[in-house]
Design a protein around this motif. Sequence first.
Motif, mmCIF file in Angstrom:
data_model
loop_
_atom_site.group_PDB
_atom_site.id
_atom_site.type_symbol
_atom_site.label_atom_id
_atom_site.label_comp_id
_atom_site.label_asym_id
_atom_site.label_seq_id
_atom_site.Cartn_x
_atom_site.Cartn_y
_atom_site.Cartn_z
ATOM 1 N N SER A 12 -5.523 2.643 3.483
ATOM 2 C CA SER A 12 -6.922 2.904 3.293
ATOM 3 C C SER A 12 -7.483 2.131 2.033
ATOM 4 O O SER A 12 -8.568 1.445 2.020
ATOM 5 C CB SER A 12 -7.647 4.149 3.475
ATOM 6 N N ARG A 13 -6.567 2.355 0.887
ATOM 7 C CA ARG A 13 -6.942 1.669 -0.430
ATOM 8 C C ARG A 13 -6.853 0.276 -0.249
ATOM 9 O O ARG A 13 -7.944 -0.371 -0.727
ATOM 10 C CB ARG A 13 -6.176 2.201 -1.495
ATOM 11 N N VAL A 42 -12.028 -5.326 1.976
ATOM 12 C CA VAL A 42 -13.658 -5.222 2.477
ATOM 13 C C VAL A 42 -14.572 -5.167 1.306
ATOM 14 O O VAL A 42 -15.496 -5.988 1.252
ATOM 15 C CB VAL A 42 -13.875 -3.944 3.221
ATOM 16 N N ALA A 43 -14.380 -4.747 0.198
ATOM 17 C CA ALA A 43 -15.261 -4.695 -0.979
ATOM 18 C C ALA A 43 -15.389 -6.108 -1.556
ATOM 19 O O ALA A 43 -16.289 -6.542 -1.655
ATOM 20 C CB ALA A 43 -14.753 -3.575 -1.887
ATOM 21 N N SER A 97 0.751 -1.360 -0.067
ATOM 22 C CA SER A 97 0.065 -0.039 0.371
ATOM 23 C C SER A 97 0.909 1.254 -0.034
ATOM 24 O O SER A 97 0.134 2.339 -0.429
ATOM 25 C CB SER A 97 -1.000 -0.020 1.201
ATOM 26 N N VAL A 126 -7.520 -1.684 2.479
ATOM 27 C CA VAL A 126 -8.380 -2.160 3.196
ATOM 28 C C VAL A 126 -9.856 -2.116 2.642
ATOM 29 O O VAL A 126 -10.468 -2.997 2.675
ATOM 30 C CB VAL A 126 -8.483 -1.225 4.521
ATOM 31 N N GLU A 127 -9.985 -0.728 1.874
ATOM 32 C CA GLU A 127 -11.398 -0.742 1.250
ATOM 33 C C GLU A 127 -11.273 -1.901 0.201
ATOM 34 O O GLU A 127 -12.459 -2.293 0.088
ATOM 35 C CB GLU A 127 -11.373 0.564 0.579
ATOM 36 N N THR A 128 -10.657 -2.113 -0.703
ATOM 37 C CA THR A 128 -10.492 -3.167 -1.507
ATOM 38 C C THR A 128 -10.856 -4.562 -0.860
ATOM 39 O O THR A 128 -11.556 -5.478 -1.482
ATOM 40 C CB THR A 128 -9.234 -3.135 -2.187
#
Length: 153
Positions: A133-134, A140-141, A128, A136-138
Motif C-alpha cells: 500500500s505504501r 498514485v501521489a 515494498s 501504491v500510495e506513493t
Amino acid sequence: MITASAASFDRAAPTWDDAFDAYQRLLGRNADATTVLEARHGVTPIHLRALIVLASRGPLSVSHLGVAVGLSSGAVTPLVDRLEQYGHAERKPMPADRRSVVVTALPAGLDIAAHLRDCFAAVFARASGDDLSRVVETLVALDNALETEVTTW
C-alpha cells in the motif's frame, strides 16, 4: 542502460536533489526493463503500452486508445494495424454503433501484458516487502502531483 548503483542519501534529511536523482534513476531503470521486455516480445514501446492499456481497460475505440497512449488520430491507426498484424489485437464493430470499431486485445496480446505485470509485481514485492500500500500510495501521489504540476510548466 542504467548501471550505477543508487546514490546514498541522508534518510534523516533528504533533499529535493535526492528525490530528483532517485526519480531519474527510476525512469532509467524502467526504460531498461521495458527495453528488455520489448526485445523479448518483438514489439515497440508504443505497441507494449497499447497492450497494457487494452489489458487493463478492456476494449476501446480507436480514438480512446490513441488518447490513452498519447497518439494522434493519424498515428493510432497504423498502431492498430500492427497490433492486428502481430495477432495481438483485433478491431470489432462497436455494438451500439456499427459504423465505429473497438480494439480488443487477443490472447497473445493479453499474455504479453500479463508477463509485464508479473515482472513488475516482482519488483513491487521486492521494493515494498509487506507494505505494498505504501508503494501504491506513493506512485498514485506522484502521478497526481505530476498531472497537476505539468500544467504550470
